[in-house]
Design a protein around this motif. Structure first.
Motif, short mmCIF file in Angstrom:
data_model
loop_
_atom_site.label_atom_id
_atom_site.label_comp_id
_atom_site.label_asym_id
_atom_site.label_seq_id
_atom_site.Cartn_x
_atom_site.Cartn_y
_atom_site.Cartn_z
N UNK A 100 1.18 -1.71 0.16
CA UNK A 100 0.20 0.01 -0.01
C UNK A 100 0.74 1.18 0.01
N UNK A 101 1.97 1.37 0.92
CA UNK A 101 2.66 2.80 0.75
C UNK A 101 3.55 3.35 -0.45
N UNK A 102 3.61 1.38 -1.08
CA UNK A 102 4.54 1.42 -2.14
C UNK A 102 4.20 2.47 -3.20
N UNK A 103 1.86 1.26 -3.16
CA UNK A 103 1.17 2.33 -4.01
C UNK A 103 1.13 3.56 -4.33
N UNK A 104 1.19 3.99 -2.96
CA UNK A 104 0.91 5.43 -2.82
C UNK A 104 1.67 6.25 -2.82
N UNK A 105 3.12 6.28 -3.19
CA UNK A 105 4.71 6.76 -3.48
C UNK A 105 3.91 7.50 -5.02
N UNK A 106 3.95 9.19 -4.45
CA UNK A 106 4.13 10.18 -5.04
C UNK A 106 4.70 10.63 -6.22
N UNK A 107 6.55 9.97 -6.12
CA UNK A 107 7.31 10.36 -6.93
C UNK A 107 7.26 9.55 -8.23
N UNK A 108 8.04 10.16 -9.50
CA UNK A 108 7.71 9.03 -10.81
C UNK A 108 8.97 8.23 -10.45
N UNK A 109 7.77 6.54 -9.91
CA UNK A 109 9.06 5.33 -9.85
C UNK A 109 9.43 4.78 -11.23
N UNK A 110 10.29 4.08 -10.98
CA UNK A 110 11.11 3.70 -12.67
C UNK A 110 10.77 2.09 -12.52
N UNK A 111 11.20 1.84 -10.88
CA UNK A 111 10.97 0.04 -11.09
C UNK A 111 10.74 0.00 -9.64
N UNK A 112 10.14 -1.19 -9.28
CA UNK A 112 10.62 -1.50 -8.04
C UNK A 112 9.82 -3.14 -7.67
N UNK A 113 10.89 -3.15 -6.84
CA UNK A 113 11.46 -4.25 -6.11
C UNK A 113 10.42 -5.31 -5.75
N UNK A 114 10.89 -6.64 -5.60
CA UNK A 114 9.56 -7.41 -5.00
C UNK A 114 10.11 -7.05 -3.48
N UNK A 115 8.77 -7.58 -3.03
CA UNK A 115 8.74 -7.02 -1.26
C UNK A 115 9.37 -8.40 -0.54
N UNK A 116 10.48 -8.06 0.04
CA UNK A 116 10.71 -9.47 0.62
C UNK A 116 10.44 -9.32 2.15
#
Length: 137
Positions: free
Chosen positions: A41-57
């Motif tokens: 949920x935190x990653x989904x709400x990130x307002x930066x222009x995210x280029x890549x998201x790693x897997x959740x560990x």
């Protein structure tokens, strides 16, 4: 302020920032609320222009639960690639949020710092005198 921030240099000249905050949770069973879902949920709400998201560990160490992930983005002000790592940890009725932001150029140097922060994380531990630390008898 409920957070502590560590910088490698005095801002605004810093190249990395480690922030730690915690909250006490109501004394209920939190096991049904997985930390990985909260990180998602935190990653989904990130307002930066995210280029890549790693897997959740996810990690379980005794009663300590951890979930964390990394995102890569370009800092809009500096026009430089950067990483941000976010971790949620929970033990008993204590939950912490740890974030670590650093430039991509410094990734090899700083990833061991993150590893040590997670390795040494210990929550819900009572220390009678924090100026002395644990005294083992």
């Amino acid at each position: 302020d409920d957070s502590i921030n560590f910088h490698d240099k005095q801002p605004p000249d810093d190249d990395c920032r480690l922030a730690v905050s915690f909250m006490r949770l109501p004394p209920i069973d939190w096991s049904a609320l997985r930390l990985s879902e909260l990180v998602h949920q935190v990653l989904d709400s990130d307002e930066r222009e995210v280029e890549q998201t790693g897997k959740i560990v996810e990690e379980q160490r005794g009663h300590l639960e951890l979930a964390w992930a990394e995102v890569q983005f370009v800092d809009p002000k500096e026009k430089r690639k950067a990483f941000s790592r976010i971790c949620l940890g929970r033990e008993s009725n204590i939950q912490c949020l740890i974030t670590f932001d650093f430039w991509a150029d410094d990734a090899e140097l700083l990833r061991p710092v993150w590893d040590e922060v997670l390795r040494s994380l210990d929550l819900a531990r009572y220390v009678s005198d924090p100026t002395v630390g644990d005294v083992i008898h």
